[in-house]
Design a protein around this motif. Sequence first.
Motif, PDB file in Angstrom:
ATOM      1  N   ARG A   2       7.876   0.688  -8.144  1.00  0.00           N
ATOM      2  CA  ARG A   2       6.770   1.161  -8.975  1.00  0.00           C
ATOM      3  C   ARG A   2       7.185   1.171 -10.441  1.00  0.00           C
ATOM      4  N   LEU A   3       6.201   1.175 -11.310  1.00  0.00           N
ATOM      5  CA  LEU A   3       6.462   1.164 -12.744  1.00  0.00           C
ATOM      6  C   LEU A   3       7.253   2.389 -13.180  1.00  0.00           C
ATOM      7  N   ASP A   4       6.957   3.569 -12.610  1.00  0.00           N
ATOM      8  CA  ASP A   4       7.660   4.775 -13.039  1.00  0.00           C
ATOM      9  C   ASP A   4       9.141   4.732 -12.655  1.00  0.00           C
ATOM     10  N   ILE A   5       9.461   4.144 -11.514  1.00  0.00           N
ATOM     11  CA  ILE A   5      10.862   4.002 -11.107  1.00  0.00           C
ATOM     12  C   ILE A   5      11.564   3.021 -12.034  1.00  0.00           C
ATOM     13  N   SER A   6      10.916   1.907 -12.319  1.00  0.00           N
ATOM     14  CA  SER A   6      11.490   0.893 -13.209  1.00  0.00           C
ATOM     15  C   SER A   6      11.751   1.458 -14.600  1.00  0.00           C
ATOM     16  N   ALA A   7      10.840   2.290 -15.085  1.00  0.00           N
ATOM     17  CA  ALA A   7      10.957   2.818 -16.448  1.00  0.00           C
ATOM     18  C   ALA A   7      11.994   3.918 -16.576  1.00  0.00           C
ATOM     19  N   ASN A   8      12.184   4.699 -15.505  1.00  0.00           N
ATOM     20  CA  ASN A   8      12.986   5.922 -15.630  1.00  0.00           C
ATOM     21  C   ASN A   8      14.272   5.970 -14.812  1.00  0.00           C
ATOM     22  N   ARG A   9      14.484   4.997 -13.942  1.00  0.00           N
ATOM     23  CA  ARG A   9      15.642   5.090 -13.054  1.00  0.00           C
ATOM     24  C   ARG A   9      16.444   3.783 -12.999  1.00  0.00           C
ATOM     25  N   THR A  10      16.665   3.198 -14.157  1.00  0.00           N
ATOM     26  CA  THR A  10      17.399   1.938 -14.220  1.00  0.00           C
ATOM     27  C   THR A  10      18.790   2.061 -13.602  1.00  0.00           C
ATOM     28  N   ASP A  11      19.494   3.150 -13.887  1.00  0.00           N
ATOM     29  CA  ASP A  11      20.851   3.327 -13.345  1.00  0.00           C
ATOM     30  C   ASP A  11      20.838   3.342 -11.816  1.00  0.00           C
ATOM     31  N   GLY A  25       3.051   6.091  -2.938  1.00  0.00           N
ATOM     32  CA  GLY A  25       4.215   6.929  -3.140  1.00  0.00           C
ATOM     33  C   GLY A  25       5.032   7.170  -1.890  1.00  0.00           C
ATOM     34  N   PHE A  26       4.677   6.506  -0.789  1.00  0.00           N
ATOM     35  CA  PHE A  26       5.435   6.644   0.449  1.00  0.00           C
ATOM     36  C   PHE A  26       6.789   5.948   0.328  1.00  0.00           C
ATOM     37  N   TYR A  27       6.842   4.875  -0.455  1.00  0.00           N
ATOM     38  CA  TYR A  27       8.077   4.152  -0.734  1.00  0.00           C
ATOM     39  C   TYR A  27       8.333   4.134  -2.242  1.00  0.00           C
ATOM     40  N   ASP A  28       9.624   4.097  -2.602  1.00  0.00           N
ATOM     41  CA  ASP A  28      10.007   3.853  -3.993  1.00  0.00           C
ATOM     42  C   ASP A  28      10.183   2.366  -4.262  1.00  0.00           C
ATOM     43  N   LEU A  29      10.604   1.643  -3.226  1.00  0.00           N
ATOM     44  CA  LEU A  29      10.753   0.191  -3.320  1.00  0.00           C
ATOM     45  C   LEU A  29      10.325  -0.420  -1.994  1.00  0.00           C
ATOM     46  N   VAL A  30       9.872  -1.680  -2.055  1.00  0.00           N
ATOM     47  CA  VAL A  30       9.523  -2.412  -0.839  1.00  0.00           C
ATOM     48  C   VAL A  30      10.043  -3.844  -0.947  1.00  0.00           C
ATOM     49  N   CYS A  31      10.238  -4.459   0.215  1.00  0.00           N
ATOM     50  CA  CYS A  31      10.651  -5.857   0.293  1.00  0.00           C
ATOM     51  C   CYS A  31       9.458  -6.670   0.789  1.00  0.00           C
ATOM     52  N   VAL A  32       8.924  -7.545  -0.067  1.00  0.00           N
ATOM     53  CA  VAL A  32       7.680  -8.260   0.232  1.00  0.00           C
ATOM     54  C   VAL A  32       7.769  -9.705  -0.257  1.00  0.00           C
ATOM     55  N   PRO A  33       6.934 -10.602   0.277  1.00  0.00           N
ATOM     56  CA  PRO A  33       6.913 -11.980  -0.223  1.00  0.00           C
ATOM     57  C   PRO A  33       6.263 -12.057  -1.598  1.00  0.00           C
ATOM     58  N   GLU A  34       6.613 -13.098  -2.337  1.00  0.00           N
ATOM     59  CA  GLU A  34       6.102 -13.222  -3.708  1.00  0.00           C
ATOM     60  C   GLU A  34       4.595 -13.376  -3.745  1.00  0.00           C
ATOM     61  N   TYR A  35       4.004 -13.903  -2.682  1.00  0.00           N
ATOM     62  CA  TYR A  35       2.552 -14.060  -2.628  1.00  0.00           C
ATOM     63  C   TYR A  35       1.856 -12.710  -2.800  1.00  0.00           C
ATOM     64  N   GLN A  36       2.374 -11.690  -2.128  1.00  0.00           N
ATOM     65  CA  GLN A  36       1.752 -10.370  -2.245  1.00  0.00           C
ATOM     66  C   GLN A  36       1.821  -9.835  -3.667  1.00  0.00           C
ATOM     67  N   ALA A  37       2.950 -10.054  -4.329  1.00  0.00           N
ATOM     68  CA  ALA A  37       3.063  -9.619  -5.723  1.00  0.00           C
ATOM     69  C   ALA A  37       2.074 -10.374  -6.604  1.00  0.00           C
ATOM     70  N   ALA A  38       1.931 -11.668  -6.355  1.00  0.00           N
ATOM     71  CA  ALA A  38       1.036 -12.497  -7.172  1.00  0.00           C
ATOM     72  C   ALA A  38      -0.411 -12.040  -7.060  1.00  0.00           C
ATOM     73  N   VAL A  39      -0.868 -11.744  -5.841  1.00  0.00           N
ATOM     74  CA  VAL A  39      -2.277 -11.377  -5.683  1.00  0.00           C
ATOM     75  C   VAL A  39      -2.529  -9.912  -6.049  1.00  0.00           C
ATOM     76  N   ASP A  50       0.841  -1.204   0.000  1.00  0.00           N
ATOM     77  CA  ASP A  50       0.000   0.000   0.000  1.00  0.00           C
ATOM     78  C   ASP A  50       0.873   1.249   0.000  1.00  0.00           C
ATOM     79  N   GLY A  51       1.936   1.230   0.800  1.00  0.00           N
ATOM     80  CA  GLY A  51       2.844   2.364   0.855  1.00  0.00           C
ATOM     81  C   GLY A  51       3.547   2.617  -0.462  1.00  0.00           C
ATOM     82  N   LEU A  52       3.831   1.543  -1.192  1.00  0.00           N
ATOM     83  CA  LEU A  52       4.462   1.675  -2.508  1.00  0.00           C
ATOM     84  C   LEU A  52       3.525   2.396  -3.478  1.00  0.00           C
ATOM     85  N   HIS A  53       2.274   1.964  -3.540  1.00  0.00           N
ATOM     86  CA  HIS A  53       1.313   2.572  -4.461  1.00  0.00           C
ATOM     87  C   HIS A  53       0.979   4.007  -4.083  1.00  0.00           C
TER      88      HIS A  53
END
Length: 335
Positions: A219-228, A81-95, A76-79
């Motif tokens: 987030r998608l915007d970080i992945s798209a624009n901040r690869t370096d 904008g409170f976080y740029d990245l989070v560490c979560v279990p794969e189950y959360q990503a799947a659902v 929730d914090g990632l979406h």
Amino acid sequence: MRKRSVSVSIVAVLAAILGLASCQKNRMESVPVLSVGINRSLKSAPVVMADVHGLFQKNGISVDIKIENSAVSLFDGLHEGFYDLVCVPEYQAAVHAFADTDFRIIAVLNRNQTRSLVYNGRKVAGIADLERKSIGLARNSSAEYTLYRALLVNGVDERTVSTVYYTPEELPGALANGEVDGVIIWEPFTTDALKLTGLAARTENVHFGRDMYWLLVTRLDISANRTDDLVRLLSSLEESIGLVNKKKSETVGQIASALSLSPDSLILEWEAYTFNLELPQSLLVSMEQEALWYQGRYFPEIELPDFLDIIDVEPLSAIRPRHVTIAVDGGSRVP
């Protein structure tokens, strides 16, 4: 003339100092900053150790680390904008992928088998004895899927088991107070539940050899624009994992101090972990299994997400291409 010369010299020195300070300020302002949300457990060790040992700064990035008691609310914090990245279990990503795909998985930080059933031994004889019993679970966590698999492996009809939802922090007390017969739980809450329940407490691992993958998600915007910047982050975490794996005796105390945990509890669960920066094909298989279960239970009318769409292999491929064995368009990224 001499006084004027001294005055000019002082002005020159002050100008040089001010110029240096300005340059340093500009350099500090130019260092990219990323906010990372972690939870208070051994799973977060790579991020913690990278911070403790100054590895983020070494690789030219500033990381603002925020710690929550559990990973349940990090997405929730990632979406938000409170976080740029989070560490979560794969189950959360799947659902979460059923609702939206505006996020990207960039790496696995560790595999672990740390979910346990803690139960009152006066009421329950073990996992196979859960028929007509009540089990406490953390809502929106992987605990419900873990319980489903544990019941399936032990031949218990899940329809005969009642589930009650709590926050992770409430689970130890719910067991100790007799509100439920058992709880699916993880550290540091496992230790809390055992202490509160006393001599009647029993615990069993409920993974049965199945790995849980702890992901680094952005987030998608970080992945798209901040690869370096993501490459700098992953480079730091790669060095940190090297420290965690090679210097366990030295790092346990540092991790415990940073996360306000007991060193003894970390040592007890350490063997259940494999720390490695990777994107393996087995991650995809695990997420698809979880998604199939989740779809059948909650959203039978919705198609399964395509999980390759939410995995960004580019940052990790830049530093550890042989650690990327997940199949992508055109085949595996392994050279």
